[in-house]
Design a protein around this motif. Structure first.
Motif, PDB file in Angstrom:
ATOM      1  N   SER A   1     -58.212 -82.457  60.369  1.00  0.00           N
ATOM      2  CA  SER A   1     -57.485 -82.016  61.555  1.00  0.00           C
ATOM      3  C   SER A   1     -57.145 -80.543  61.415  1.00  0.00           C
ATOM      4  CB  SER A   1     -56.196 -82.835  61.726  1.00  0.00           C
ATOM      5  OG  SER A   1     -55.435 -82.363  62.815  1.00  0.00           O
ATOM      6  N   GLU A   2     -57.149 -79.836  62.537  1.00  0.00           N
ATOM      7  CA  GLU A   2     -56.752 -78.424  62.562  1.00  0.00           C
ATOM      8  C   GLU A   2     -55.822 -78.206  63.745  1.00  0.00           C
ATOM      9  OE1 GLU A   2     -58.718 -73.922  62.746  1.00  0.00           O
ATOM     10  OE2 GLU A   2     -60.008 -75.701  62.677  1.00  0.00           O
ATOM     11  N   ASN A   3     -54.653 -77.624  63.490  1.00  0.00           N
ATOM     12  CA  ASN A   3     -53.662 -77.413  64.537  1.00  0.00           C
ATOM     13  C   ASN A   3     -52.920 -76.102  64.298  1.00  0.00           C
ATOM     14  OD1 ASN A   3     -53.530 -80.201  66.073  1.00  0.00           O
ATOM     15  ND2 ASN A   3     -53.592 -80.694  63.899  1.00  0.00           N
ATOM     16  N   SER A   4     -52.274 -75.604  65.319  1.00  0.00           N
ATOM     17  CA  SER A   4     -51.453 -74.401  65.176  1.00  0.00           C
ATOM     18  C   SER A   4     -50.206 -74.544  66.019  1.00  0.00           C
ATOM     19  CB  SER A   4     -52.232 -73.149  65.579  1.00  0.00           C
ATOM     20  OG  SER A   4     -52.608 -73.211  66.942  1.00  0.00           O
ATOM     21  N   GLY A   5     -49.169 -73.775  65.646  1.00  0.00           N
ATOM     22  CA  GLY A   5     -47.911 -73.812  66.375  1.00  0.00           C
ATOM     23  C   GLY A   5     -46.912 -72.867  65.739  1.00  0.00           C
ATOM     24  N   THR A   6     -45.690 -72.906  66.224  1.00  0.00           N
ATOM     25  CA  THR A   6     -44.650 -72.015  65.706  1.00  0.00           C
ATOM     26  C   THR A   6     -43.517 -72.758  65.012  1.00  0.00           C
ATOM     27  OG1 THR A   6     -43.568 -72.040  67.870  1.00  0.00           O
ATOM     28  CG2 THR A   6     -45.118 -70.243  67.442  1.00  0.00           C
ATOM     29  N   ASP A   7     -43.410 -74.064  65.249  1.00  0.00           N
ATOM     30  CA  ASP A   7     -42.316 -74.853  64.681  1.00  0.00           C
ATOM     31  C   ASP A   7     -42.842 -75.754  63.569  1.00  0.00           C
ATOM     32  OD1 ASP A   7     -39.470 -75.992  64.871  1.00  0.00           O
ATOM     33  OD2 ASP A   7     -40.728 -77.781  65.102  1.00  0.00           O
ATOM     34  N   ILE A   8     -42.227 -75.689  62.407  1.00  0.00           N
ATOM     35  CA  ILE A   8     -42.696 -76.437  61.235  1.00  0.00           C
ATOM     36  C   ILE A   8     -42.741 -77.931  61.511  1.00  0.00           C
ATOM     37  CG2 ILE A   8     -42.081 -77.124  58.873  1.00  0.00           C
ATOM     38  CD1 ILE A   8     -41.116 -74.255  58.416  1.00  0.00           C
ATOM     39  N   GLU A   9     -41.642 -78.481  62.025  1.00  0.00           N
ATOM     40  CA  GLU A   9     -41.565 -79.928  62.214  1.00  0.00           C
ATOM     41  C   GLU A   9     -42.573 -80.425  63.252  1.00  0.00           C
ATOM     42  OE1 GLU A   9     -40.378 -83.865  61.699  1.00  0.00           O
ATOM     43  OE2 GLU A   9     -39.941 -82.101  60.463  1.00  0.00           O
ATOM     44  N   SER A  10     -42.646 -79.765  64.389  1.00  0.00           N
ATOM     45  CA  SER A  10     -43.555 -80.243  65.429  1.00  0.00           C
ATOM     46  C   SER A  10     -45.011 -80.078  65.011  1.00  0.00           C
ATOM     47  CB  SER A  10     -43.285 -79.523  66.746  1.00  0.00           C
ATOM     48  OG  SER A  10     -43.505 -78.124  66.622  1.00  0.00           O
ATOM     49  N   LEU A  11     -45.321 -79.009  64.286  1.00  0.00           N
ATOM     50  CA  LEU A  11     -46.691 -78.800  63.814  1.00  0.00           C
ATOM     51  C   LEU A  11     -47.090 -79.882  62.815  1.00  0.00           C
ATOM     52  CD1 LEU A  11     -49.293 -77.183  63.695  1.00  0.00           C
ATOM     53  CD2 LEU A  11     -48.176 -75.578  62.126  1.00  0.00           C
ATOM     54  N   ALA A  12     -46.183 -80.206  61.909  1.00  0.00           N
ATOM     55  CA  ALA A  12     -46.458 -81.264  60.935  1.00  0.00           C
ATOM     56  C   ALA A  12     -46.652 -82.603  61.632  1.00  0.00           C
ATOM     57  CB  ALA A  12     -45.324 -81.341  59.920  1.00  0.00           C
ATOM     58  N   GLN A  13     -45.800 -82.903  62.599  1.00  0.00           N
ATOM     59  CA  GLN A  13     -45.910 -84.191  63.295  1.00  0.00           C
ATOM     60  C   GLN A  13     -47.196 -84.267  64.121  1.00  0.00           C
ATOM     61  OE1 GLN A  13     -42.498 -85.671  65.347  1.00  0.00           O
ATOM     62  NE2 GLN A  13     -41.079 -85.209  63.702  1.00  0.00           N
ATOM     63  N   THR A  14     -47.567 -83.185  64.785  1.00  0.00           N
ATOM     64  CA  THR A  14     -48.816 -83.155  65.545  1.00  0.00           C
ATOM     65  C   THR A  14     -50.006 -83.376  64.639  1.00  0.00           C
ATOM     66  OG1 THR A  14     -47.897 -81.663  67.196  1.00  0.00           O
ATOM     67  CG2 THR A  14     -50.294 -81.731  67.014  1.00  0.00           C
ATOM     68  N   THR A  15     -49.990 -82.745  63.459  1.00  0.00           N
ATOM     69  CA  THR A  15     -51.100 -82.877  62.509  1.00  0.00           C
ATOM     70  C   THR A  15     -51.214 -84.304  61.996  1.00  0.00           C
ATOM     71  OG1 THR A  15     -50.852 -80.568  61.832  1.00  0.00           O
ATOM     72  CG2 THR A  15     -52.023 -82.028  60.325  1.00  0.00           C
ATOM     73  N   VAL A  16     -50.089 -84.889  61.638  1.00  0.00           N
ATOM     74  CA  VAL A  16     -50.103 -86.260  61.134  1.00  0.00           C
ATOM     75  C   VAL A  16     -50.590 -87.230  62.220  1.00  0.00           C
ATOM     76  CG1 VAL A  16     -48.630 -88.151  60.331  1.00  0.00           C
ATOM     77  CG2 VAL A  16     -48.390 -85.871  59.344  1.00  0.00           C
ATOM     78  N   ALA A  17     -50.122 -87.024  63.443  1.00  0.00           N
ATOM     79  CA  ALA A  17     -50.554 -87.891  64.546  1.00  0.00           C
ATOM     80  C   ALA A  17     -52.069 -87.799  64.756  1.00  0.00           C
ATOM     81  CB  ALA A  17     -49.810 -87.507  65.824  1.00  0.00           C
ATOM     82  N   SER A  18     -52.624 -86.603  64.674  1.00  0.00           N
ATOM     83  CA  SER A  18     -54.069 -86.456  64.873  1.00  0.00           C
ATOM     84  C   SER A  18     -54.860 -87.065  63.733  1.00  0.00           C
ATOM     85  CB  SER A  18     -54.423 -84.974  65.049  1.00  0.00           C
ATOM     86  OG  SER A  18     -54.142 -84.234  63.870  1.00  0.00           O
ATOM     87  N   LEU A  19     -54.322 -87.014  62.519  1.00  0.00           N
ATOM     88  CA  LEU A  19     -54.999 -87.630  61.378  1.00  0.00           C
ATOM     89  C   LEU A  19     -54.938 -89.145  61.423  1.00  0.00           C
ATOM     90  CD1 LEU A  19     -53.835 -85.239  58.507  1.00  0.00           C
ATOM     91  CD2 LEU A  19     -56.164 -85.513  59.337  1.00  0.00           C
ATOM     92  N   ARG A  20     -53.921 -89.677  62.061  1.00  0.00           N
ATOM     93  CA  ARG A  20     -53.773 -91.128  62.155  1.00  0.00           C
ATOM     94  C   ARG A  20     -54.509 -91.729  63.359  1.00  0.00           C
ATOM     95  NH1 ARG A  20     -47.317 -91.420  60.593  1.00  0.00           N
ATOM     96  NH2 ARG A  20     -47.607 -91.893  58.367  1.00  0.00           N
ATOM     97  N   SER A  21     -54.880 -90.896  64.305  1.00  0.00           N
ATOM     98  CA  SER A  21     -55.494 -91.411  65.537  1.00  0.00           C
ATOM     99  C   SER A  21     -56.952 -91.818  65.319  1.00  0.00           C
ATOM    100  CB  SER A  21     -55.412 -90.358  66.624  1.00  0.00           C
ATOM    101  OG  SER A  21     -56.141 -89.213  66.263  1.00  0.00           O
TER     102      SER A  21
END
Length: 204
Positions: free
Chosen positions: A184-204
């Protein structure tokens, strides 16, 4: 408090007679590679399913000596550890693996400085050694690991860089060391939301 980041990459140390420049990772077909890391095993098999993987234990000089004794055709190590020890590796071929494609462990290459909470004067004195930029990046990496409830033997990699005003993270995970790897590859400005988005994409 965290240090500046040494090279976060993994490296392959390959006996020179086992180098094949026509192959991905420069390893000869069916080469025997020493590593005990589930993360490294999973990615090695993702890129080169022909490789033979064998357990490798001991400190860095011990591991290198096992390669010297031809117990393995190649071994995997963290670049940071080798660089800090300033070892002469000229007898081997050293292949540095781009951390954006062969993804390192969360916070690989970073030293953590831990002190007692009450030592406020020491905390102030150590501030010049603290890298706030590195802290943000490994904050994303470590949060991904935390959200997976993973430990050091989970086949999970995460690597984050600050690019412009954004944090860019690449991550991978597998159900087991010999299971398919998801990236998964993602970008953002907030640590928590970026981590959660990345984990969600890896689990999908």
């Amino acid at each position: 408090l965290v240090s500046e980041r040494e090279d976060p990459a993994d490296i392959l140390l390959i006996r020179k007679e086992k180098v094949d420049s026509s192959k991905h990772l420069k390893l000869a077909s069916n080469a025997m590679v020493g590593t005990s890391s589930a993360r490294r095993k999973s990615q090695l098999l993702h890129y080169r399913p022909d490789l033979v993987l064998q357990e490798l234990r001991g400190n860095v000089p011990t591991r290198i000596n096992k390669l010297r004794l031809k117990d393995y055709d190649a071994i995997m190590l963290a670049a940071a550890g080798v660089q800090r020890l300033q070892l002469d590796l000229s007898e081997f071929h050293l292949e540095r693996l781009d951390p954006k494609s062969f993804i390192p462990a969360p916070a690989q290459g970073v030293l953590g400085l831990q002190i007692r909470a009450k030592d406020t004067d020491l905390f102030t004195a150590l501030q010049p050694l603290n890298s706030s930029e590195v802290a943000k990046c490994i904050g994303v990496e470590r949060r991904i690991l935390n959200l997976f409830e993973g430990g050091c033997q989970m086949p999970l990699g995460a690597y984050c860089e600050e690019v412009g005003n954004k944090l860019s993270v690449k991550a991978c995970v597998a159900a087991a060391w010999n299971a398919p790897v998801r990236f998964s590859e993602n970008s953002g400005t907030d640590i928590e939301s970026l981590a959660q988005t990345t984990v969600a994409s890896l689990r999908s």
